[in-house]
Design an enzyme around this catalytic site. Structure first.
Site, mmCIF file in Angstrom:
data_model
loop_
_atom_site.group_PDB
_atom_site.id
_atom_site.type_symbol
_atom_site.label_atom_id
_atom_site.label_comp_id
_atom_site.label_asym_id
_atom_site.label_seq_id
_atom_site.Cartn_x
_atom_site.Cartn_y
_atom_site.Cartn_z
ATOM 1 N N GLY A 13 0.797 -1.230 0.000
ATOM 2 C CA GLY A 13 0.000 0.000 0.000
ATOM 3 C C GLY A 13 0.826 1.273 0.000
ATOM 4 N N SER A 14 0.404 2.288 -0.754
ATOM 5 C CA SER A 14 1.252 3.439 -0.966
ATOM 6 C C SER A 14 0.483 4.570 -1.646
ATOM 7 C CB SER A 14 2.453 3.024 -1.820
ATOM 8 O OG SER A 14 1.997 2.226 -2.909
ATOM 9 N N ARG A 15 1.208 5.603 -2.088
ATOM 10 C CA ARG A 15 0.592 6.756 -2.724
ATOM 11 C C ARG A 15 1.531 7.323 -3.775
ATOM 12 N NH1 ARG A 15 -0.377 11.583 1.154
ATOM 13 N NH2 ARG A 15 0.888 12.902 -0.178
#
Length: 218
Positions: free
Chosen positions: A187-189
């Protein structure tokens, strides 16, 4: 015309197209699942390990998938699969479009425009959830591209689980729009900064597809 971006090398396993840089995570997981399945016929302990190990291996294969894409037309296209988390005007006149990537998304990022990579900088930091405001200080890789719109900044931000960002290209590389440029594990951006005067076409809460969703408006 739209084009298919196929040139970037990648890892593979049993014919499944996987993200380049996936092997250090995938190979031990798949090997554990395979060994436990073989031994499960003779050992109760191995049988108990086989089910979760196989489920984890399947999850890893899904997470590290790297499908081919027909690259869309448009000046600026999405660098990431995910959901638009925020759209914010910046002090220098640019607009930041933040795209949150859950563990269910494809985590290979793509170049939003054609151009030349002028900078790839790793910035150490924390690992709070990418949807959290404090993620502004997370581990990150900052990209700059020299494009027809001028300098374009893109930032890959690690999340609570993502402990490794894997850039695929060094400074000085010429890239095509939609070309694979890097991987964020878990999970990340991804933040994309649009130059002053470029109107945003997406909305908060909208789903994006890397290489397909157009970010700007004519």
């Amino acid at each position: 015309m739209p084009h298919s971006q196929t040139s970037a090398p990648r890892d593979s396993l049993a014919g499944v197209r996987l993200a380049r840089g996936a092997s250090p995570w995938l190979l031990p997981t798949v090997a554990t699942a395979a060994v436990s399945l073989v031994r499960a016929r003779r050992s109760g302990a191995a049988k108990a390990v086989a089910v979760p190990a196989t489920a984890l291996a399947a999850g890893m294969l899904w997470f590290f998938r790297d499908p081919e894409r027909e690259i869309a037309q448009g000046r600026v296209i999405s660098p990431a699969d995910g959901v638009v988390q925020s759209i914010m005007p910046w002090k220098d006149g640019r607009t930041r479009v933040a795209i949150f990537m859950s563990p269910l998304n494809v985590h290979v990022n793509r170049a939003p425009l054609a151009g030349t990579v002028t900078s790839v900088e790793h910035v150490p930091g924390g690992f709070v959830p990418a949807f959290n405001k404090e993620s502004e200080n997370n581990e990150r890789v900052v990209w700059h591209f020299d494009t027809e719109l001028g300098d374009i900044e893109m930032i890959q931000i690690a999340g609570a689980v993502a402990r490794r960002i894997v850039p695929y290209l060094p400074r000085g590389t010429k890239v095509e729009q939609g070309e694979r440029i890097g991987l964020i594990r878990f999970g990340s951006r991804v933040d994309l900064y649009l130059p002053e005067g470029v109107e945003v076409a997406v909305e908060v809460g909208q789903k994006t597809v890397a290489g397909v969703t157009r970010i700007d408006r004519d």
